[in-house]
Every structure is written in C-alpha cells, then in structure tokens.
Scaffold this motif. Structure first.
Motif, PDB file in Angstrom:
ATOM      1  N   GLU A 116       0.818  -1.214   0.000  1.00  0.00           N
ATOM      2  CA  GLU A 116       0.000   0.000   0.000  1.00  0.00           C
ATOM      3  C   GLU A 116       0.852   1.264   0.000  1.00  0.00           C
ATOM      4  O   GLU A 116       0.594   2.222   0.731  1.00  0.00           O
ATOM      5  CB  GLU A 116      -0.975  -0.011   1.179  1.00  0.00           C
ATOM      6  CG  GLU A 116      -2.001  -1.124   1.057  1.00  0.00           C
ATOM      7  CD  GLU A 116      -3.023  -1.108   2.166  1.00  0.00           C
ATOM      8  OE1 GLU A 116      -2.616  -1.289   3.327  1.00  0.00           O
ATOM      9  OE2 GLU A 116      -4.211  -0.905   1.870  1.00  0.00           O
ATOM     10  N   GLU A 117       1.879   1.251  -0.832  1.00  0.00           N
ATOM     11  CA  GLU A 117       2.705   2.439  -0.990  1.00  0.00           C
ATOM     12  C   GLU A 117       3.223   2.521  -2.419  1.00  0.00           C
ATOM     13  O   GLU A 117       3.182   1.547  -3.172  1.00  0.00           O
ATOM     14  CB  GLU A 117       3.858   2.443   0.007  1.00  0.00           C
ATOM     15  CG  GLU A 117       4.796   1.269  -0.104  1.00  0.00           C
ATOM     16  CD  GLU A 117       5.870   1.301   0.979  1.00  0.00           C
ATOM     17  OE1 GLU A 117       6.110   2.384   1.536  1.00  0.00           O
ATOM     18  OE2 GLU A 117       6.451   0.251   1.259  1.00  0.00           O
ATOM     19  N   THR A 118       3.673   3.699  -2.784  1.00  0.00           N
ATOM     20  CA  THR A 118       4.202   3.928  -4.122  1.00  0.00           C
ATOM     21  C   THR A 118       5.623   3.404  -4.194  1.00  0.00           C
ATOM     22  O   THR A 118       6.507   3.882  -3.479  1.00  0.00           O
ATOM     23  CB  THR A 118       4.161   5.428  -4.457  1.00  0.00           C
ATOM     24  OG1 THR A 118       2.798   5.874  -4.407  1.00  0.00           O
ATOM     25  CG2 THR A 118       4.733   5.693  -5.839  1.00  0.00           C
ATOM     26  N   LEU A 119       5.850   2.428  -5.073  1.00  0.00           N
ATOM     27  CA  LEU A 119       7.152   1.791  -5.190  1.00  0.00           C
ATOM     28  C   LEU A 119       7.963   2.433  -6.326  1.00  0.00           C
ATOM     29  O   LEU A 119       7.425   3.197  -7.131  1.00  0.00           O
ATOM     30  CB  LEU A 119       6.967   0.293  -5.419  1.00  0.00           C
ATOM     31  CG  LEU A 119       6.259  -0.449  -4.263  1.00  0.00           C
ATOM     32  CD1 LEU A 119       6.116  -1.929  -4.579  1.00  0.00           C
ATOM     33  CD2 LEU A 119       6.995  -0.254  -2.946  1.00  0.00           C
ATOM     34  N   PRO A 120       9.270   2.145  -6.402  1.00  0.00           N
ATOM     35  CA  PRO A 120      10.126   2.813  -7.388  1.00  0.00           C
ATOM     36  C   PRO A 120       9.655   2.696  -8.838  1.00  0.00           C
ATOM     37  O   PRO A 120       9.781   3.655  -9.610  1.00  0.00           O
ATOM     38  CB  PRO A 120      11.481   2.132  -7.179  1.00  0.00           C
ATOM     39  CG  PRO A 120      11.482   1.759  -5.731  1.00  0.00           C
ATOM     40  CD  PRO A 120      10.071   1.350  -5.433  1.00  0.00           C
ATOM     41  N   ALA A 121       9.121   1.540  -9.231  1.00  0.00           N
ATOM     42  CA  ALA A 121       8.659   1.398 -10.616  1.00  0.00           C
ATOM     43  C   ALA A 121       7.538   2.380 -10.924  1.00  0.00           C
ATOM     44  O   ALA A 121       7.477   2.958 -12.019  1.00  0.00           O
ATOM     45  CB  ALA A 121       8.192  -0.035 -10.875  1.00  0.00           C
ATOM     46  N   ALA A 122       6.646   2.586  -9.971  1.00  0.00           N
ATOM     47  CA  ALA A 122       5.554   3.545 -10.166  1.00  0.00           C
ATOM     48  C   ALA A 122       6.090   4.966 -10.248  1.00  0.00           C
ATOM     49  O   ALA A 122       5.611   5.781 -11.048  1.00  0.00           O
ATOM     50  CB  ALA A 122       4.540   3.422  -9.035  1.00  0.00           C
ATOM     51  N   SER A 123       7.092   5.278  -9.449  1.00  0.00           N
ATOM     52  CA  SER A 123       7.679   6.622  -9.489  1.00  0.00           C
ATOM     53  C   SER A 123       8.350   6.880 -10.834  1.00  0.00           C
ATOM     54  O   SER A 123       8.242   7.981 -11.394  1.00  0.00           O
ATOM     55  CB  SER A 123       8.689   6.780  -8.350  1.00  0.00           C
ATOM     56  OG  SER A 123       8.044   6.696  -7.095  1.00  0.00           O
TER      57      SER A 123
END
Length: 318
Positions: A116-123
């Motif tokens: 439930e958090e924004t991970l590096p790939a999403a960033s």
C-alpha cells in the motif's frame, strides 16, 4: 455520538454531493494501513494520543435501519474503510455502479502486495507520464465513475495544472450517470467536462461496448490520453489509433497495463497527486530532455520491475 479529530466522513447534503467526504492520506499518500512483513508497519502512526480514543461513525447501511458502523481512527484498515464508504456513497448517488465496487476490491487486493505504498517502478512511470503530458499537443484526462468517486478533486487539480480537458467515458453508460459525474466534477472546480450525451459523437474502432464513444473535441483529437482504471480493450484500441496512453492500474499483468505507453502501477488516490507534483516539478525542463525521457521509457521492462517489487514485498512475509 461518533466523533474524531482525524477524519470526517460527512453524509452529503444532496445525493450527489460527495465532496463532503474527506479521505485522509499519510505522508506516502497511502489509502490504508497494512501491517508490513516481519512485524513492521507500512504506514505511520501520526495521529494524536487523544484521537486514539475517539471514533468515527460510518453510516454504512442506511437500508433497513441497520445501525451505523463505529470505527476507531486507529483501526488498522481505517483509511481503507473510509475509501470504501466513499464508493458506497457514490453508488447510492448514481456515480458508481455495483460492478465498480467489485473492481475496486480487486484493485485493493493488488495494493496489498504493493505494501500500500508507491514503489520505485511507479515513481519512474510517473516521471515518464509527466514528460508525455508536458510534450503533448492535446492531452485529455478520461474519467469513469470509480475514478471520479475516488479521486475527483485530484483529477480536477491535475486537469487544471496540465490545461487538459476531462472527458467522461463509461462502460455502463446512461445519460443520467454522465450528467451526475459531470456535475460532480464541475462542483470540484472543473470548467468543462466533455463526452456528455450527443457530444460523444465519435467512435473508436474495435470496441463493442459503450466505451467506444468519444468526444471529437477531447479524446477524438487527443495525442496523449490518461486513462485511470480503464478497460483493456479500450487501452488497446487507443494505442492502435496512434495515441500515447498513460494508464493507472494496480495490476501489472492486465491488458490495460500491457497496452499502454506508460503504466503507473499504483493506487489512483496516490498516483494522481504524484503525477500532478511531477508535472509541476518538471515543467521547466528543456523540451528535448522531456522528449528523451518519454521516448526512452520502456513500459514492458518497468512492468517487470513492478512485478519484482511485488515479489520482493511478499518474500518479506515468508
């Protein structure tokens, strides 16, 4: 009496006034709290000591006189429950259809295995998406019922920031539902909402559902289309038409994620504000650098990275 110092879920004064609902996010814009692997926690405990003893009243079921559900703001699923309440209210208002609740539950399951958090790939995908929007001639933001209910204000803020129109596009399409969504978005500050009624006079080839209908002033002439919570067949059709497609999808294995030019594997509630922030931070970059960032982004490789990040998170539970 139910009260809280942390968040308020206010019943709307009018059946379609969902803007009274406040969904709280923590510093990472998480929409829920999931205790992490090995006894850790994936969200911060940032409420006051007094608030821990308060509670919030969720009038979950107003049908048949069912009692309200009382949930402490320190319930481990507090923010998730608040999000579900928002969708339930939107369904009663006619903005969300029952099938949308099922779709949300499926997405939430994938969010669990993101921690439930924004991970590096999403960033990384968010930066590429911002670059696409900054170099686009006619960007358009496509909105369905779930997107409007979950992130309506954030969608409007993004639309205003990037000077792109919002177009309503629905699978379960009725004139009444189109108008309800448009009216809601306008109350949140949108100046114009496209794709309503006869204005959606164009058709995308290769789509059998009502989602084939587009507004010639919006998606019809768009070169870049943002499609949060989208159907795979429409993502594929938009790509075939030569449009750059930015998807927001918690499932990296979906047809939507695979067909898009850039897929942000993240919760829409986190992804839209993050995209707005990235756009604002990057808008002073030289155009050639933005074009290079967009063209060099490898969506399939980044999706593989997102899957690896999910696997790594799950291994922490073993």
């Amino acid at each position: 009496m139910c009260r809280t110092n942390v968040s308020t879920v206010v019943p709307p004064r009018h059946p379609t006034r969902l803007d009274g609902h406040q969904i709280q996010h923590d510093d990472a814009r998480r929409v829920g709290v999931l205790h992490g692997p090995k006894g850790s926690s994936s969200a911060r405990d940032n409420t006051s000591s007094k608030a821990r003893h308060d509670s919030i009243c969720f009038p979950y079921s107003e049908i048949g006189g069912a009692p309200a559900l009382i949930v402490s703001p320190h319930h481990p699923r507090f923010l998730s429950l608040a999000t579900r309440e928002r969708l339930e209210k939107a369904m009663r208002a006619g903005i969300v259809v029952p099938q949308g609740l099922i779709a949300h539950g499926r997405g939430e399951a994938f969010d669990y295995i993101l921690g439930e958090e924004t991970l590096p790939a999403a960033s990384a995908a968010t930066s590429a998406a911002a670059a696409l929007l900054l170099t686009a001639k006619h960007p358009v933001v496509s909105v369905n019922g779930n997107t409007a209910a979950l992130a309506g204000r954030e969608i409007v803020n993004l639309s205003l920031a990037i000077s792109a129109p919002i177009e309503v596009n629905l699978f379960h399409r009725t004139r009444r539902r189109e108008r309800l969504i448009a009216a809601y978005l306008k109350r949140l500050g949108s100046e114009e909402v496209l794709g309503i009624g006869e204005a959606a006079s164009n058709a995308i080839r290769g789509i059998a559902s009502q989602r084939r209908r587009t507004d010639p002033r919006g998606i019809g002439q768009a070169d870049v289309v943002l499609i949060p919570l989208e159907d795979g067949d429409r993502a594929e059709a938009l790509s075939r038409d030569g449009k750059k497609v930015i998807a927001i999808d918690l499932n990296p294995l979906s047809r939507t994620s695979r067909a898009a030019s850039v897929s942000i594997v993240d919760n829409v509630i986190r992804a839209i504000p993050a995209l707005t922030d990235a756009y604002n931070k990057m808008k002073k970059m030289p155009r050639d650098r933005l074009e290079r960032l967009a063209s060099e982004f490898d969506n399939q490789r980044n999706l593989a990275k997102a899957i690896q990040e999910m696997i790594q998170y799950l291994r922490g539970w073993a």
